[in-house]
Motif scaffolding. Structure first.
Motif, PDB file in Angstrom:
ATOM      1  N   TYR A  66      -3.878 -63.194  87.204  1.00 25.46           N
ATOM      2  CA  TYR A  66      -3.350 -62.101  87.900  1.00 25.46           C
ATOM      3  C   TYR A  66      -2.300 -61.084  87.051  1.00 25.46           C
ATOM      4  O   TYR A  66      -1.880 -59.709  88.084  1.00 25.46           O
ATOM      5  CB  TYR A  66      -2.050 -63.701  88.244  1.00 25.46           C
ATOM      6  CG  TYR A  66      -2.333 -65.290  88.805  1.00 25.46           C
ATOM      7  CD1 TYR A  66      -2.438 -64.763  89.764  1.00 25.46           C
ATOM      8  CD2 TYR A  66      -1.695 -66.288  88.781  1.00 25.46           C
ATOM      9  CE1 TYR A  66      -3.109 -65.992  89.816  1.00 25.46           C
ATOM     10  CE2 TYR A  66      -1.319 -67.718  89.210  1.00 25.46           C
ATOM     11  CZ  TYR A  66      -3.191 -67.001  90.408  1.00 25.46           C
ATOM     12  OH  TYR A  66      -3.365 -68.008  90.566  1.00 25.46           O
ATOM     13  N   SER A  70      -2.551 -58.222  89.452  1.00 25.42           N
ATOM     14  CA  SER A  70      -1.223 -57.216  89.869  1.00 25.42           C
ATOM     15  C   SER A  70      -0.928 -55.753  90.082  1.00 25.42           C
ATOM     16  O   SER A  70       0.047 -55.211  90.732  1.00 25.42           O
ATOM     17  CB  SER A  70      -0.123 -57.621  89.026  1.00 25.42           C
ATOM     18  OG  SER A  70      -0.900 -57.073  87.185  1.00 25.42           O
ATOM     19  N   TRP A  73      -1.614 -54.602  93.066  1.00 21.07           N
ATOM     20  CA  TRP A  73      -0.365 -54.899  94.517  1.00 21.07           C
ATOM     21  C   TRP A  73       0.236 -54.336  94.756  1.00 21.07           C
ATOM     22  O   TRP A  73       0.944 -54.038  95.834  1.00 21.07           O
ATOM     23  CB  TRP A  73       0.052 -56.359  93.834  1.00 21.07           C
ATOM     24  CG  TRP A  73      -0.921 -57.327  93.603  1.00 21.07           C
ATOM     25  CD1 TRP A  73      -1.856 -57.634  93.955  1.00 21.07           C
ATOM     26  CD2 TRP A  73       0.020 -58.559  92.961  1.00 21.07           C
ATOM     27  NE1 TRP A  73      -2.616 -58.674  92.740  1.00 21.07           N
ATOM     28  CE2 TRP A  73      -1.025 -59.481  91.964  1.00 21.07           C
ATOM     29  CE3 TRP A  73       1.237 -59.082  91.883  1.00 21.07           C
ATOM     30  CZ2 TRP A  73      -1.126 -60.857  91.406  1.00 21.07           C
ATOM     31  CZ3 TRP A  73       1.027 -59.889  91.969  1.00 21.07           C
ATOM     32  CH2 TRP A  73      -0.134 -61.110  91.362  1.00 21.07           C
ATOM     33  N   VAL A 126       2.678 -54.376  88.393  1.00 28.94           N
ATOM     34  CA  VAL A 126       2.951 -54.045  90.079  1.00 28.94           C
ATOM     35  C   VAL A 126       4.093 -52.372  90.249  1.00 28.94           C
ATOM     36  O   VAL A 126       3.356 -51.273  90.552  1.00 28.94           O
ATOM     37  CB  VAL A 126       3.852 -54.567  90.844  1.00 28.94           C
ATOM     38  CG1 VAL A 126       4.132 -54.494  92.024  1.00 28.94           C
ATOM     39  CG2 VAL A 126       3.393 -55.772  90.547  1.00 28.94           C
ATOM     40  N   ILE A 400      -8.159 -56.422  94.294  1.00 33.75           N
ATOM     41  CA  ILE A 400      -6.679 -57.544  93.761  1.00 33.75           C
ATOM     42  C   ILE A 400      -7.567 -59.118  94.311  1.00 33.75           C
ATOM     43  O   ILE A 400      -7.454 -59.081  92.813  1.00 33.75           O
ATOM     44  CB  ILE A 400      -6.332 -57.053  95.163  1.00 33.75           C
ATOM     45  CG1 ILE A 400      -4.779 -56.613  94.562  1.00 33.75           C
ATOM     46  CG2 ILE A 400      -4.738 -58.723  95.232  1.00 33.75           C
ATOM     47  CD1 ILE A 400      -3.708 -55.585  96.106  1.00 33.75           C
TER      48      ILE A 400
END
Length: 484
Positions: A66, A70, A73, A126, A400
């Motif tokens: 993740y 990220s 994202w 992000v 991603i």
């Protein structure tokens, strides 16, 4: 009578712009990719300095995936906006604030992690992705306004070699910093400091186009102007964007598929090499840093080898630009197909062979810059920023998904069979992606790049009903005459 052709200075401001973009990409990639090394240092303190007073985090493979994904994202949401912003405000201003903002985030990263662990790490990445999302559309637009058609491959490859330099620096320097007294905190601080220095250089030396540069000489200005006088930079009004033509263009759609497949393979290598070396090959942080950086050092060196080869081939008229791009892209995609599969089947007793195959895979892949990365400028110099925004938005989805797939498949980082699946997927996509490029790719400027394209289309649509109406009317008169 004969006149001497003005070819401009051997080294001019257009080369300075390429150098600034090279440094820019290097810095951006360091900040983007040092996460792979940081995660190893943060979650396995034994690989750094023993008894170093930094907290070790017990994060799962899924949580680490993740964190890696990220960044994209936020990155994905700004690609279209990047092409628009650089057209409206100029690449210089947009790129400056993009780098400045992302490096502020880098400076704050250790503080955020201390409060919120992996979730906070995701949040700050992000935001970094949001800041950097506008960069590559601006780079393409900037190159299109400074690089002449005859020099485009050379200046573009020189600029994009920053990707390889950034990859190498992210792996090697980050590992050295994490192993030093600075710890993994220093990775964020050092990359931020270097970026702030670049911002100062860019503010002084960069210009949106030759007409706005304080340092470009008259000879070089006339040389660039005479070669690019047909492009948008010499128009007072903005050329309308032919969205329908772009979205139905086979060469562009083929290029889009190719870049998505290529990015899957490259992102697998970029983000997962440190984890695979640490888990399967059982290397410590120092060894992981050096051997993770070695493939990208080869990639950087090979980018200049390919650059020289391109100059020789184009100067001798040995290959057309389209054939050259397809040939180089085939080398960049198909050789790593075999080496990636081979890497997945190697174990602890074959470390040297694994490192050699990784070096070949990544080193050869640098050919993709000349093979396909610069293709938007070929297809449409006027809309290069828009095309890059579309491509990078789609490619960002791949970046991603790739680490998330790794997180789903690789439950145990030391399990070789699980890594084999990851490398086989990447190899298959590289093979298929180049097949698409061979079928549909081209380096010929498309008709919809023209300023008058939409006007001509509108006039054709306006003329057709009139012609049909006239024809129908004539036919009706004829029928009535025959009936009577």
């Amino acid at each position: 009578m004969s006149s001497e052709i003005n070819k401009g200075p051997v080294v001019g401001m257009r080369h300075v712009q390429a150098l600034l973009i090279f440094l820019h990409i290097t810095i951006v990639f360091i900040g983007r990719l040092n996460v792979g090394v940081s995660l190893v240092a943060m979650t396995n303190a034994e690989t750094t300095i023993p008894d170093f007073p930094l907290r070790e985090y017990d994060w799962t493979e899924a949580q680490k995936s993740y964190v890696i994904s990220s960044f994209f994202w936020g990155y994905i949401s700004k690609q279209f906006m990047g092409g628009y912003l650089c057209k409206r405000y100029g690449a210089k201003r947009v790129m400056f604030w993009s780098v400045f903002g992302s490096r502020v985030c880098s400076t704050l990263t250790p503080l955020f992690i201390g409060f919120g662990e992996w979730k906070a790490y995701c949040a700050i990445r992000v935001i970094m992705g949001l800041a950097q999302g506008v960069i590559f559309p601006c780079i393409h637009q900037h190159l299109a306004r400074w690089s002449l058609p005859a020099e485009r491959s050379r200046l573009g490859a020189l600029s994009y070699s920053g990707c390889e330099c950034g990859n190498m620096s992210a792996m090697f320097l980050s590992g050295m910093i994490a192993k030093s007294s600075l710890g993994w905190h220093g990775i964020s601080y050092v990359s931020a400091g270097v970026a702030f220095f670049w911002c100062a250089l860019w503010f002084i030396l960069a210009a949106d186009n030759p007409t706005k540069s304080r340092f470009v000489g008259e000879r070089e200005f006339l040389y660039i102007e005479s070669s690019l006088e047909h492009t948008e930079m010499y128009h007072e009004t903005t050329i309308p964007i032919p969205w329908r033509a772009i979205c139905t263009s086979a060469p562009f759609l083929g290029f889009l598929v190719t870049r998505c497949c290529g990015m899957w393979g490259l992102s697998t290598l970029q983000a997962q090499i440190p984890a695979q070396m640490n888990g399967v090959l059982d290397m410590d942080m120092k060894s992981t840093a050096f051997f993770s950086a070695l493939p990208f050092l080869a990639m950087w060196v090979m980018s200049y080898v390919y650059l020289i080869a391109v100059d020789i081939l184009l100067a001798g008229n040995c290959l057309s630009l389209t054939t050259l791009r397809k040939t180089f892209n085939s080398i960049a995609f198909w050789i790593p197909c075999a080496t990636l599969i081979g890497i997945g089947f190697l174990g602890l007793d074959q470390k040297s062979l694994a490192i050699a195959l990784m070096t070949i895979s990544v080193g050869v892949n640098s050919d993709a810059t000349i093979g396909s990365s610069l293709n938007p400028i070929d297809l449409s110099p006027n809309h290069a920023g828009i095309l890059t925004g579309i491509v990078n938005t789609t490619v960002s989805v791949v970046t991603i998904v790739t680490p998330l797939v790794v997180g789903l498949v690789v439950e145990d980082g030391t399990n070789r069979s699980e890594w084999q699946i990851i490398f086989i997927i990447a190899a298959v996509l590289l093979f298929l992606g180049n097949c698409v490029y061979l079928c549909f790719g081209t380096a010929v400027t498309q008709p919809w790049d023209s300023e008058d394209y939409l006007k001509l289309k509108d006039s054709e649509l306006a003329t057709k009903p009139a012609i049909n109406g006239a024809t129908n009317g004539t036919h009706k008169d004829t029928m009535e005459t025959q009936t009577s």
